[in-house]
Design an enzyme around this catalytic site. Structure first.
Site, PDB file in Angstrom:
ATOM      1  N   LYS A 173      -6.767  -1.580  -1.198  1.00  0.00           N
ATOM      2  CA  LYS A 173      -5.724  -2.140  -1.873  1.00  0.00           C
ATOM      3  C   LYS A 173      -6.111  -3.481  -1.882  1.00  0.00           C
ATOM      4  O   LYS A 173      -6.244  -4.465  -1.606  1.00  0.00           O
ATOM      5  CB  LYS A 173      -4.406  -2.196  -1.212  1.00  0.00           C
ATOM      6  CG  LYS A 173      -3.343  -1.442  -1.703  1.00  0.00           C
ATOM      7  CD  LYS A 173      -1.756  -1.284  -0.885  1.00  0.00           C
ATOM      8  CE  LYS A 173      -0.915  -1.435  -1.665  1.00  0.00           C
ATOM      9  NZ  LYS A 173       0.068  -1.089  -0.527  1.00  0.00           N
TER      10      LYS A 173
HETATM   11  O1  G3P Z   1       3.511   0.161  -1.379  1.00  0.00           O
HETATM   12  C1  G3P Z   1       4.451  -1.136  -1.482  1.00  0.00           C
HETATM   13  C2  G3P Z   1       5.342  -1.978  -1.243  1.00  0.00           C
HETATM   14  O2  G3P Z   1       5.379  -1.684   0.382  1.00  0.00           O
HETATM   15  C3  G3P Z   1       6.528  -3.034  -1.605  1.00  0.00           C
HETATM   16  O3  G3P Z   1       7.901  -2.496  -1.131  1.00  0.00           O
HETATM   17  O4  G3P Z   1       9.734  -3.096  -0.563  1.00  0.00           O
HETATM   18  O5  G3P Z   1       8.651  -5.044  -0.250  1.00  0.00           O
HETATM   19  O6  G3P Z   1       9.088  -4.464  -2.425  1.00  0.00           O
HETATM   20  P1  G3P Z   1       8.613  -3.343  -0.864  1.00  0.00           P
END
Ligand code: G3P
Length: 219
Positions: free
Chosen positions: A88
């Site tokens: 990533k």
């Molecule tokens: O895969 C990306 C994700 O983990 C981000 O999610 O909930 O932190 O916006 P969030």
């Protein structure tokens, strides 16, 4: 549409992998910190639990350092699992340079923190295996996250771009349905949302009624 789980919590991955619906896993530094496990700990177990792309994120900011860090991550993983590793990389100009280098060496990449179709196009041009647009964070910011997915899908379809779209930052089951309707390749879904996708109150009521009626027949 493929379903990935968005967590570094090994118990959650184990449980939900046992449903037979998981195609991959995405992690990030925040999720690793939340799991309370080291990267090596997670690596030791995660590849055995899920046979599909597993995203592990670099934290370096310069292209050369990202490439070195990606290769260091690979040294921690048994060779037979290398085909499942996706590194990533954040969506920056340095990130694009790193993606170009890694893709030339046939190392899979997942360009993260994508918030526009232009960013997704640039990442694909650099050779990204996956792009991860964050729709929930766009919604949080007062923008329509799913609109970006629609734009990316149109563009990738117009030019037969092979880069796969991972709809990320999913907040609720409707996000998953919308992603699937738009033809997104993958949704990476947190465990609590996967559980909400599984449940319907009428299913529970139906099971109770069947069991009650069966009791009458067998008495
Ligand atoms: O895969 C990306 C994700 O983990 C981000 O999610 O909930 O932190 O916006 P969030």
């Amino acid at each position: 549409m493929k379903l990935f789980i968005d967590t570094a919590d090994l118990n959650e991955i184990k449980e939900i992998a046992s449903w037979g619906i998981l195609d991959g896993v995405t992690t990030n530094p925040t999720l690793l910190a939340k799991s309370g496990r080291s990267l090596q700990d997670v690596i030791n177990e995660i590849f055995v639990l899920v046979d599909g792309p597993i995203s592990l994120e670099v934290v370096s900011e310069k292209a050369e350092e990202m490439v070195t860090e990606a290769k260091q991550i690979l040294t921690k993983i048994p060779k037979n699992y290398h085909k499942n590793v996706a590194i990533k990389i954040p969506m920056t100009s340095e990130g694009l340079k790193a993606v170009k280098k890694l893709s030339k060496e046939e190392i899979k990449t997942n360009v993260t923190l994508i918030f526009s179709a232009n960013q997704a196009l640039l990442a694909a041009k650099a050779g990204a295996t996956f792009v991860s647009p964050f729709i929930g964070r766009l919604d949080d910011n007062g923008q329509e996250g799913m609109r970006v997915i629609e734009e990316i899908m149109d563009i990738f379809c117009n030019y037969d771009i092979n880069t796969e779209v991972i709809v990320a930052s999913i907040r609720h089951p409707i996000h998953v349905i919308e992603a699937a309707r738009l033809g997104a390749d993958i949704a990476t879904v947190p465990p609590d949302v996967l559980r909400k996708m599984l449940k319907h109150p009428l299913t529970d009521v139906g099971i109770k009624r069947f069991l009650k009626d069966w009791e009458k027949v067998t008495k």
